[in-house]
Write a protein that holds these residues in place. Sequence first.
Motif, PDB file in Angstrom:
ATOM      1  N   LEU A   1      -4.394   7.139   1.114  1.00 17.18           N
ATOM      2  CA  LEU A   1      -4.949   6.480  -0.066  1.00 17.18           C
ATOM      3  C   LEU A   1      -6.427   6.816  -0.232  1.00 17.18           C
ATOM      4  CD1 LEU A   1      -3.250   2.958   0.077  1.00 17.18           C
ATOM      5  CD2 LEU A   1      -2.984   4.674  -1.728  1.00 17.18           C
TER       6      LEU A   1
ATOM      7  N   LEU B   1       0.829  -1.201   0.000  1.00 14.54           N
ATOM      8  CA  LEU B   1       0.000   0.000   0.000  1.00 14.54           C
ATOM      9  C   LEU B   1       0.868   1.257   0.000  1.00 14.54           C
ATOM     10  CD1 LEU B   1      -2.850  -0.997   2.493  1.00 14.54           C
ATOM     11  CD2 LEU B   1      -2.903  -0.964  -0.007  1.00 14.54           C
TER      12      LEU B   1
ATOM     13  N   GLN C   1       3.313   5.721  -5.837  1.00 13.71           N
ATOM     14  CA  GLN C   1       3.041   5.816  -7.272  1.00 13.71           C
ATOM     15  C   GLN C   1       1.895   6.777  -7.559  1.00 13.71           C
ATOM     16  OE1 GLN C   1       2.369   1.719  -8.274  1.00 13.71           O
ATOM     17  NE2 GLN C   1       4.537   1.174  -8.198  1.00 13.71           N
ATOM     18  N   ALA C   2       0.891   6.801  -6.677  1.00 13.22           N
ATOM     19  CA  ALA C   2      -0.231   7.718  -6.877  1.00 13.22           C
ATOM     20  C   ALA C   2       0.197   9.169  -6.776  1.00 13.22           C
ATOM     21  CB  ALA C   2      -1.324   7.427  -5.849  1.00 13.22           C
TER      22      ALA C   2
ATOM     23  N   ARG D   1       3.791   1.588  -1.430  1.00 14.26           N
ATOM     24  CA  ARG D   1       4.268   1.782  -2.797  1.00 14.26           C
ATOM     25  C   ARG D   1       3.137   2.250  -3.705  1.00 14.26           C
ATOM     26  NH1 ARG D   1       9.286   0.046  -2.689  1.00 14.26           N
ATOM     27  NH2 ARG D   1       9.855  -1.374  -1.001  1.00 14.26           N
ATOM     28  N   GLN D   2       1.950   1.770  -3.448  1.00 17.34           N
ATOM     29  CA  GLN D   2       0.793   2.252  -4.209  1.00 17.34           C
ATOM     30  C   GLN D   2       0.569   3.734  -3.959  1.00 17.34           C
ATOM     31  OE1 GLN D   2      -2.784  -0.013  -3.499  1.00 17.34           O
ATOM     32  NE2 GLN D   2      -4.111   1.582  -4.326  1.00 17.34           N
TER      33      GLN D   2
END
Length: 237
Positions: free
Chosen positions: A67, A17, A23-24, A19-20
Motif C-alpha cells: 500500500l 487493507l 482495489q488499488a 481489499r483496499q
Amino acid sequence: MGDANVQDPTDGGSGGLLRQLAQANGVSTTFQGWDGTGQNVAAQTLRKVLAALGVAAETDEDVHAALDEGELAPWRRLLPPVVVRQQGQPHQVAVHKPRGATAQLWIVGEDGSRHEVSWADVPAERHSVDGVHIERHLAELPAGLPLGWHTLHAQCGAEQAQCTLVISPQQLTTTAQLAGERGWGLMAQLYSVRSSRSWGDWRSGRPGRPCRHFRCRTWRRFRSGQSIARGRTSAAG
C-alpha cells in the motif's frame, strides 16, 4: 473462488487493507452469487490474484508495504504509464519533478507532428519521497489533438520519460450503416457449448467449430451486402 461466506481470520485484522490493496490494483473484491446476493471474495483468493500480478500480500507486513509503495509509485515517475482521453475533452496530466527543477513536456503525434505542452508554475501538491521534495504539476493537454496513438514526452534535467497518449472518439460510428435496418445476431455461452472433443473448458477441441455452419452461411451473405435479416430462415435451416 473460495467460499466468501467462510469467516477469514484476516478479515478481522488486515482484511480491510487487503481489499483496499486489491482495489488499488484493479482486482474486484466482491461478486454476485448465483442467487443474486452480493458476496465478498475470500482473502486467500485476493492474495493469490495479487501474487499473480506481482504484488506481495502474503503477510500483514506485505500488505502495508504494498500500500505504501502504491501511494508513492506515481511520485517516483515523471509521467504516468499511459494517458487516455476522449477527443475534444479537456484533460490534465500529472507531472512529477523535484522541487525547483525545470521540465519540458511535448507530444509527438502519430503522424510525426510535435505539440508543445505547458503547465502552471505553481505545483498542485508536494510530497517528500525518498528524501527528495517532489512537486506535482498538472499539465493541460492541447485541444484539437487528432484521434490516434501518440507519445507524450517529458524531460527534466538528465531524466527523460515518455508514455503512450491515446485519443479515442467520443462515440463509435462503425454501426451507423446498419441504422434503420432489421438485424439479428448469434449469442451463446461458450462454456455451455460442448461437443465430443470439448466439454466446455476449451482446453481441447476447437472453439470455432460450433459456429462453422453459421459463418459459412451467414458471414458470406453479410460480406456480399445481402441482408442477414432476409436470410434468417435459410441460415438457420
